[in-house]
Design a protein around this motif. Sequence first.
Motif, PDB file in Angstrom:
ATOM      1  N   ILE A 131       0.848  -1.198   0.000  1.00  0.00           N
ATOM      2  CA  ILE A 131       0.000   0.000   0.000  1.00  0.00           C
ATOM      3  C   ILE A 131       0.885   1.249   0.000  1.00  0.00           C
ATOM      4  O   ILE A 131       1.887   1.316   0.717  1.00  0.00           O
ATOM      5  N   ILE A 132       0.508   2.249  -0.804  1.00  0.00           N
ATOM      6  CA  ILE A 132       1.105   3.587  -0.697  1.00  0.00           C
ATOM      7  C   ILE A 132       0.112   4.477   0.031  1.00  0.00           C
ATOM      8  O   ILE A 132      -1.055   4.583  -0.378  1.00  0.00           O
ATOM      9  N   GLU A 133       0.562   5.102   1.087  1.00  0.00           N
ATOM     10  CA  GLU A 133      -0.229   6.131   1.766  1.00  0.00           C
ATOM     11  C   GLU A 133       0.322   7.489   1.337  1.00  0.00           C
ATOM     12  O   GLU A 133       1.464   7.832   1.631  1.00  0.00           O
ATOM     13  N   VAL A 134      -0.492   8.228   0.609  1.00  0.00           N
ATOM     14  CA  VAL A 134      -0.077   9.536   0.093  1.00  0.00           C
ATOM     15  C   VAL A 134      -0.586  10.619   1.035  1.00  0.00           C
ATOM     16  O   VAL A 134      -1.782  10.673   1.355  1.00  0.00           O
ATOM     17  N   ILE A 135       0.331  11.463   1.489  1.00  0.00           N
ATOM     18  CA  ILE A 135      -0.020  12.562   2.388  1.00  0.00           C
ATOM     19  C   ILE A 135      -0.387  13.769   1.514  1.00  0.00           C
ATOM     20  O   ILE A 135       0.455  14.307   0.796  1.00  0.00           O
ATOM     21  N   LEU A 136      -1.648  14.166   1.585  1.00  0.00           N
ATOM     22  CA  LEU A 136      -2.122  15.251   0.730  1.00  0.00           C
ATOM     23  C   LEU A 136      -1.760  16.610   1.316  1.00  0.00           C
ATOM     24  O   LEU A 136      -1.899  16.833   2.528  1.00  0.00           O
ATOM     25  N   ASP A 137      -1.308  17.507   0.446  1.00  0.00           N
ATOM     26  CA  ASP A 137      -1.038  18.869   0.917  1.00  0.00           C
ATOM     27  C   ASP A 137      -2.336  19.612   1.177  1.00  0.00           C
ATOM     28  O   ASP A 137      -2.443  20.431   2.098  1.00  0.00           O
ATOM     29  N   GLU A 138      -3.348  19.322   0.378  1.00  0.00           N
ATOM     30  CA  GLU A 138      -4.681  19.868   0.580  1.00  0.00           C
ATOM     31  C   GLU A 138      -5.676  18.724   0.441  1.00  0.00           C
ATOM     32  O   GLU A 138      -5.537  17.873  -0.443  1.00  0.00           O
TER      33      GLU A 138
END
Length: 610
Positions: A131-138
Amino acid sequence: MKIGLIYQFFLLLSLPLFSQINYYQQEVTYTIAVDVDINNFSYKGHQQINYKNNSTDTLKKFYLHLYWNAFQPSSAMANRIAALGEKADKRMFSNGISKFKDLTETQIGKHEIEFIKKENKQLNYKIIGTIIEVILDEPILPNTNASFELKWNTKIPDMIRRGGKNNKENIALTMTQWYPKVCAYDYDGWHTNEYIGREFYAPFAKFNVKITLDKAYKIGGSGFLKNSEEIEKITRLNDSSIKKINWNFEAENIHDFAWAADKEFITEKEQLINGPLIYYVFKNNSSIKKNIELIKPYISKYFNLMEKYFGKYPYKQYSFVQGGDGGMEYGMCSILLMESKNIKGLLGLMVHEATHSWFQQVLGTNESERAWLDEGFTSFVESYMMQLLIPESNLPNPNFYAIQNYTSIAGTENEEIMNLIADYYSSGLSYGVASYTKGEVYLAQLSYIIGEKTLIDSIKEYYTNWKFKHPTQRDFEHIIQKKSGLNLRAFFNYFTNTTYFIDYGIKSVQEFNGKTIVILKNNGRISMPIELFLIDIHNKKEIHYIPQQTMLGVKPNETNLERTIHASWDWTSKEYKLIINKPLKEINSLTIDETKRLADINLIDNIYNN
């Protein structure tokens, strides 16, 4: 005091309104370009994703699957296989040793991410297994779109399960679950199950896929090939300066894109009357070619029968592609083992995998958590279709073998509940029983309870109402209850959430005052209506039907036989007295469920011969 009571009254009235779930589903558009280095079995990938958040939730993170990270010695899949040992899927082993144990750097699968961007701004991310967990800037707000761009490099693993290189049928590339794939998001949140080897769940999507590959290789798989004329022209030129060919595929309303490639692939196609264009893609092998020619008429008939009974296949094309590992369904195609199979075996495999198009690729159920909603329905319909295509005259019903298999295991340690996350079963056998076998038997029991025609009509309505959506168990069961007019909640609950079993029998038969008194017993925990078939001394047959009390109704008479409906049987009573207005001397035999659809684990006491 009065104000408080009024407030509570209006609060109660408002609860159904505010607790009702409004259906939505997310939308994804993929633009994928990969350049394959066939000598090193690797590729460079570039991907753009447009994501539409149709939920009422604000999404603060974004998740994708990296399935091929599972094919490493220390992955969760490898650890699970090692822990299960001989109880695991036998395909994961070679000579009794896990195929993961000694994987080298040239054998593993691995996705390496170069960057992930959102609206051209680079994002931070974490890779957690597959799994990739992407940290959103917005955050992604409700009813808004977000655009992502990814660049990545992949090592293609040795074939262990479903996808990889150089499998046992020597297919060079079987590319399944091969790209960073958006995780499903629904009312329950993000579905981020680690890949342990079982099932999948993903949003419907549009795909534009460009594959750059050595020109000696041919490709078959999902979608429509958009540049076939260009490829044919380049192939005819035989220009040694051209090393690679670009293949461009497009597809819409599918949730998985797969392909396979090999130097020896040949392609045969057939446009079905009132059906899709069928592609057969396989190695240039005379025995496979002979089998395909014999199977083509059956496949044509199959698509026509499926439309008649269960609904029309909605795409204009379907491909059967040799892939070298069992059989697996994907958008608009299936990847199949094709060698060492007789006609019936290969046809059965093709029918099973193509039937997934109805019950997984069009009805996008969450098979990671309810595998039987796909595998069970597909197995039921496969049995139904095969009996129409190649009838076995001695079968009492199409699902007879599944019922036999289930009842031989029901109540043993090899049975676990149907509603278990697919990867969490304690053995490959218990997963297969719960998902395939008992899933099929679940529908066979409904056929017994509500009648075959009502069941088939209900499945077709389910497909029609929910195609290109993500239905749940509840959505199907709502249709079944509506069509049958019966209350089936107890059956649904017991059969899918427990390992309770069905066990009815004839306890005693006596004559009293010129009538026959039959005492029936229920030794199981699941209560069912009972059809008792009576044959008299003149060989005349009749049915004595006992409704199950909580179901609050009866099914239509499925036969031309005389049927007597008796008082219903309360589930709290373990015995039932049936009075037949015939003297015992006029009765030749009594049989519980002559159709053999009732999944009774002990048939010895189901027959009385006078």
